[in-house]
Write a protein that holds these residues in place. Structure first.
Motif, short mmCIF file in Angstrom:
data_model
loop_
_atom_site.label_atom_id
_atom_site.label_comp_id
_atom_site.label_asym_id
_atom_site.label_seq_id
_atom_site.Cartn_x
_atom_site.Cartn_y
_atom_site.Cartn_z
N ARG A 29 0.85 -1.20 0.00
CA ARG A 29 0.00 0.00 0.00
C ARG A 29 0.88 1.24 0.00
O ARG A 29 1.86 1.34 0.72
CB ARG A 29 -0.91 -0.02 1.23
CG ARG A 29 -1.83 -1.25 1.27
CD ARG A 29 -2.66 -1.26 2.53
NE ARG A 29 -3.54 -0.10 2.61
CZ ARG A 29 -4.36 0.13 3.64
NH1 ARG A 29 -4.38 -0.71 4.67
NH2 ARG A 29 -5.13 1.20 3.65
N ARG A 30 0.51 2.22 -0.81
CA ARG A 30 1.30 3.44 -0.94
C ARG A 30 0.36 4.64 -0.80
O ARG A 30 -0.75 4.65 -1.33
CB ARG A 30 2.00 3.49 -2.31
CG ARG A 30 2.82 2.25 -2.63
CD ARG A 30 3.42 2.34 -4.03
NE ARG A 30 4.43 3.36 -4.14
CZ ARG A 30 5.73 3.14 -3.92
NH1 ARG A 30 6.15 1.93 -3.58
NH2 ARG A 30 6.60 4.10 -4.03
N ARG A 31 0.87 5.65 -0.10
CA ARG A 31 0.07 6.87 0.06
C ARG A 31 0.08 7.71 -1.21
O ARG A 31 -0.83 8.50 -1.44
CB ARG A 31 0.62 7.69 1.22
CG ARG A 31 0.34 7.05 2.59
CD ARG A 31 0.87 7.94 3.70
NE ARG A 31 2.32 8.08 3.63
CZ ARG A 31 3.04 8.85 4.45
NH1 ARG A 31 2.42 9.56 5.39
NH2 ARG A 31 4.35 8.91 4.34
#
Length: 279
Positions: A29-31
């Motif tokens: 997961r990446r912001r």
């Protein structure tokens, strides 16, 4: 141009570069869609702290080597590369300089060859880029600095490499390297870095000076090589050196004959090397 403008540009181009487009796995997961600072630092071979200071305008006057490393990591187009050099207060390298720019097409080629050891060298045999399997095979080059990244320097002055040579093979290998470097000097006689490399080699290596003064002209070629790996033992591989149209880059690719013990060893050392990098 100010350091702030340089930093803003690097940040903007980092934000637009996805991990996939930079040759990194896109899992997790990446912001944000762009590269993290840690990823840019890893790809460029510089510290995360230095990337941070550059982006915040707290580090001024980056060297040409740092700018070129950022260009490769961000996979910039030629016009963007020239712009980044100018923002750093540097003149973009001209035709009199040994080319170090790696086109996006070459980056994509390395992405497709992710399971094979591949490295990109310039015409003076300075290592510009290596994929993880190459590091696993030949030793991690991420800490190599300055002349340590040059294959001629490493073989005549530095620690050498893992490739096994008979005395006859070693002699032919050295002759080919020197002849090839001489040919490169002939094509780029005004490259000051290249002249400095030759001067240092002549001063520090009697063998290099002897071969250089002999005046041999030719080209280094690669063929079948045996690599003595510290973990999996000897691995015999085919080594091909490919040229890039419109450039003087050399792409070195190692492959093993399928369904052989060497292919199994290559697969094993690649896994071992990847685990070491992750750990």
């Amino acid at each position: 141009m100010t350091a702030t403008e340089f930093g803003r540009t690097v940040r903007r181009w980092r934000d637009r570069a996805s991990p996939g487009s930079a040759g990194l796995p896109a899992g997790g997961r990446r912001r944000a869609a762009g590269l993290r600072r840690e990823e840019l630092a890893l790809l460029a071979g510089i510290s995360v702290d230095y990337v941070t200071r550059l982006e915040q305008g707290r580090a001024s006057n980056p060297s040409a080597q740092v700018v070129e490393a950022l260009v490769r990591a961000l996979r910039l187009a030629p016009q963007e590369r020239a712009h980044l050099f100018r923002l750093a207060g540097l003149v973009p390298p001209g035709p009199e300089t040994v080319p170090a720019y790696i086109p996006p097409s070459v980056h994509r080629l390395l992405d497709r060859l992710a399971d094979s050891p591949v490295a990109v060298y310039d015409a003076a045999w300075t290592l510009l880029l290596a994929n993880p399997p190459y590091g696993a095979l030949m030793g991690d080059p991420s800490d190599w600095r300055g002349p340590e990244r040059n294959g001629v320097w490493r073989n005549f002055v530095g620690p050498g490499g893992r490739v096994r040579h008979t005395p006859e093979e070693r002699r032919a290998f050295e002759e080919g390297l020197v002849a090839d470097l001489r040919a490169t000097v002939g094509r780029y006689p005004d490259d000051r870095g290249l002249r400095a490399l030759v001067a240092e080699l002549r001063t520090r290596s009697e063998r290099f000076a002897e071969l250089w003064d002999a005046g041999a002209v030719g080209r280094h070629t690669a063929a079948r090589k045996t690599v003595d790996h510290p973990q999996v033992g000897p691995v015999t591989l085919d080594c091909d050196v490919l040229g890039v149209a419109g450039s003087d880059l050399r792409i070195m690719v190692y492959t093993a004959e399928p369904n052989t013990p060497d292919a199994e060893r290559l697969a094993l050392l690649t896994v071992l090397g990847t685990q070491a990098l992750v750990g």
